[in-house]
Design a protein around this motif. Structure first.
Motif, PDB file in Angstrom:
ATOM      1  N   ARG A  38      20.168 -22.815 -19.723  1.00  0.00           N
ATOM      2  CA  ARG A  38      19.397 -22.069 -18.742  1.00  0.00           C
ATOM      3  C   ARG A  38      18.100 -22.797 -18.433  1.00  0.00           C
ATOM      4  O   ARG A  38      17.594 -23.566 -19.253  1.00  0.00           O
ATOM      5  CB  ARG A  38      19.101 -20.651 -19.222  1.00  0.00           C
ATOM      6  N   GLN A  39      17.601 -22.522 -17.241  1.00  0.00           N
ATOM      7  CA  GLN A  39      16.339 -23.123 -16.824  1.00  0.00           C
ATOM      8  C   GLN A  39      15.524 -22.083 -16.077  1.00  0.00           C
ATOM      9  O   GLN A  39      15.936 -21.604 -15.022  1.00  0.00           O
ATOM     10  CB  GLN A  39      16.571 -24.351 -15.951  1.00  0.00           C
ATOM     11  N   ALA A  40      14.390 -21.747 -16.650  1.00  0.00           N
ATOM     12  CA  ALA A  40      13.465 -20.814 -16.022  1.00  0.00           C
ATOM     13  C   ALA A  40      12.473 -21.608 -15.167  1.00  0.00           C
ATOM     14  O   ALA A  40      12.266 -22.802 -15.407  1.00  0.00           O
ATOM     15  CB  ALA A  40      12.726 -20.010 -17.091  1.00  0.00           C
ATOM     16  N   PRO A  41      11.862 -20.971 -14.191  1.00  0.00           N
ATOM     17  CA  PRO A  41      10.900 -21.682 -13.329  1.00  0.00           C
ATOM     18  C   PRO A  41       9.786 -22.329 -14.145  1.00  0.00           C
ATOM     19  O   PRO A  41       9.183 -21.696 -15.013  1.00  0.00           O
ATOM     20  CB  PRO A  41      10.354 -20.565 -12.437  1.00  0.00           C
ATOM     21  N   GLY A  42       9.561 -23.600 -13.878  1.00  0.00           N
ATOM     22  CA  GLY A  42       8.499 -24.321 -14.560  1.00  0.00           C
ATOM     23  C   GLY A  42       8.810 -24.751 -15.970  1.00  0.00           C
ATOM     24  O   GLY A  42       7.944 -25.291 -16.665  1.00  0.00           O
ATOM     25  N   LYS A  43      10.042 -24.525 -16.398  1.00  0.00           N
ATOM     26  CA  LYS A  43      10.422 -24.896 -17.769  1.00  0.00           C
ATOM     27  C   LYS A  43      11.586 -25.859 -17.753  1.00  0.00           C
ATOM     28  O   LYS A  43      12.300 -25.996 -16.765  1.00  0.00           O
ATOM     29  CB  LYS A  43      10.785 -23.639 -18.568  1.00  0.00           C
ATOM     30  N   GLN A  44      11.769 -26.515 -18.882  1.00  0.00           N
ATOM     31  CA  GLN A  44      12.888 -27.431 -19.017  1.00  0.00           C
ATOM     32  C   GLN A  44      14.186 -26.664 -19.264  1.00  0.00           C
ATOM     33  O   GLN A  44      14.171 -25.539 -19.797  1.00  0.00           O
ATOM     34  CB  GLN A  44      12.629 -28.401 -20.178  1.00  0.00           C
ATOM     35  N   VAL A  92      18.062 -19.543 -14.293  1.00  0.00           N
ATOM     36  CA  VAL A  92      19.346 -19.982 -13.755  1.00  0.00           C
ATOM     37  C   VAL A  92      20.172 -20.478 -14.938  1.00  0.00           C
ATOM     38  O   VAL A  92      19.702 -21.304 -15.726  1.00  0.00           O
ATOM     39  CB  VAL A  92      19.173 -21.104 -12.708  1.00  0.00           C
ATOM     40  N   TYR A  93      21.361 -19.954 -15.063  1.00  0.00           N
ATOM     41  CA  TYR A  93      22.244 -20.307 -16.173  1.00  0.00           C
ATOM     42  C   TYR A  93      23.310 -21.288 -15.675  1.00  0.00           C
ATOM     43  O   TYR A  93      23.940 -21.057 -14.637  1.00  0.00           O
ATOM     44  CB  TYR A  93      22.899 -19.049 -16.740  1.00  0.00           C
ATOM     45  N   TYR A  94      23.492 -22.347 -16.454  1.00  0.00           N
ATOM     46  CA  TYR A  94      24.419 -23.409 -16.098  1.00  0.00           C
ATOM     47  C   TYR A  94      25.503 -23.538 -17.168  1.00  0.00           C
ATOM     48  O   TYR A  94      25.213 -23.515 -18.363  1.00  0.00           O
ATOM     49  CB  TYR A  94      23.703 -24.744 -15.993  1.00  0.00           C
ATOM     50  N   GLY A 111      28.055 -27.029 -13.969  1.00  0.00           N
ATOM     51  CA  GLY A 111      28.295 -26.087 -12.905  1.00  0.00           C
ATOM     52  C   GLY A 111      27.097 -26.017 -11.975  1.00  0.00           C
ATOM     53  O   GLY A 111      26.067 -26.635 -12.208  1.00  0.00           O
ATOM     54  N   GLN A 112      27.230 -25.204 -10.934  1.00  0.00           N
ATOM     55  CA  GLN A 112      26.188 -25.124  -9.913  1.00  0.00           C
ATOM     56  C   GLN A 112      25.064 -24.180 -10.312  1.00  0.00           C
ATOM     57  O   GLN A 112      24.004 -24.183  -9.692  1.00  0.00           O
ATOM     58  CB  GLN A 112      26.802 -24.661  -8.579  1.00  0.00           C
ATOM     59  N   GLY A 113      25.282 -23.384 -11.316  1.00  0.00           N
ATOM     60  CA  GLY A 113      24.255 -22.458 -11.785  1.00  0.00           C
ATOM     61  C   GLY A 113      24.412 -21.081 -11.194  1.00  0.00           C
ATOM     62  O   GLY A 113      24.869 -20.910 -10.056  1.00  0.00           O
ATOM     63  N   THR A 114      24.045 -20.073 -11.985  1.00  0.00           N
ATOM     64  CA  THR A 114      24.067 -18.697 -11.519  1.00  0.00           C
ATOM     65  C   THR A 114      22.773 -18.015 -11.966  1.00  0.00           C
ATOM     66  O   THR A 114      22.346 -18.175 -13.118  1.00  0.00           O
ATOM     67  CB  THR A 114      25.313 -17.954 -12.032  1.00  0.00           C
ATOM     68  N   GLN A 115      22.153 -17.287 -11.073  1.00  0.00           N
ATOM     69  CA  GLN A 115      20.859 -16.687 -11.345  1.00  0.00           C
ATOM     70  C   GLN A 115      21.011 -15.392 -12.143  1.00  0.00           C
ATOM     71  O   GLN A 115      21.815 -14.517 -11.781  1.00  0.00           O
ATOM     72  CB  GLN A 115      20.116 -16.378 -10.047  1.00  0.00           C
TER      73      GLN A 115
END
Length: 120
Positions: A38-44, A92-94, A111-115
């Motif tokens: 997963r990737q949150a805004p502003g995070k790795q 966003v989860y990948y 994958g393309q990611g899902t929010q």
């Protein structure tokens, strides 16, 4: 070439549940190592959970006891069951797979990611 199609993201209140799915192409799904990131805004981007072809699992400390990764080899699908969701799980989860190659190495596909959005 392996293609991944993710689904199951959405908006949920804190304490709720969601199940993410990732369908992978290919005839050797049982040999794939699977993972959710997963990737949150502003995070790795960070590892959430992984599931090896042999069944071994690994979870981030922040999701242990709340999330469960599983796979259905007959459906070429990996799941992430997310319970007791918290606002900090918003990201966003990948889906990622590591596929064995003829050279004895592994190649990664994403994958393309899902929010996923968790409201307080």
């Amino acid at each position: 070439q392996v293609q991944l199609v993710e689904s199951g993201g959405g908006l949920v209140q804190a304490g709720g549940s969601l199940r993410l799915s990732c369908v992978a192409s290919g005839s050797s799904f049982r040999l794939y190592n699977m993972g959710w990131y997963r990737q949150a805004p502003g995070k790795q981007r960070e590892l959430v959970a992984s599931l090896g072809s042999g069944g071994s699992t690994n979870y981030a400390d922040s999701v242990k006891g709340r999330f469960t990764i599983s796979r259905d080899n007959a459906r070429n699908t990996v799941y992430l069951q997310m319970n007791s969701l918290k606002p900090e799980d918003t990201a966003v989860y990948y889906c990622k797979v590591d596929v064995p190659t003829a050279l004895g190495t592994r190649r990664a596909y994403w994958g393309q990611g899902t929010q996923v959005t968790v409201s307080s």
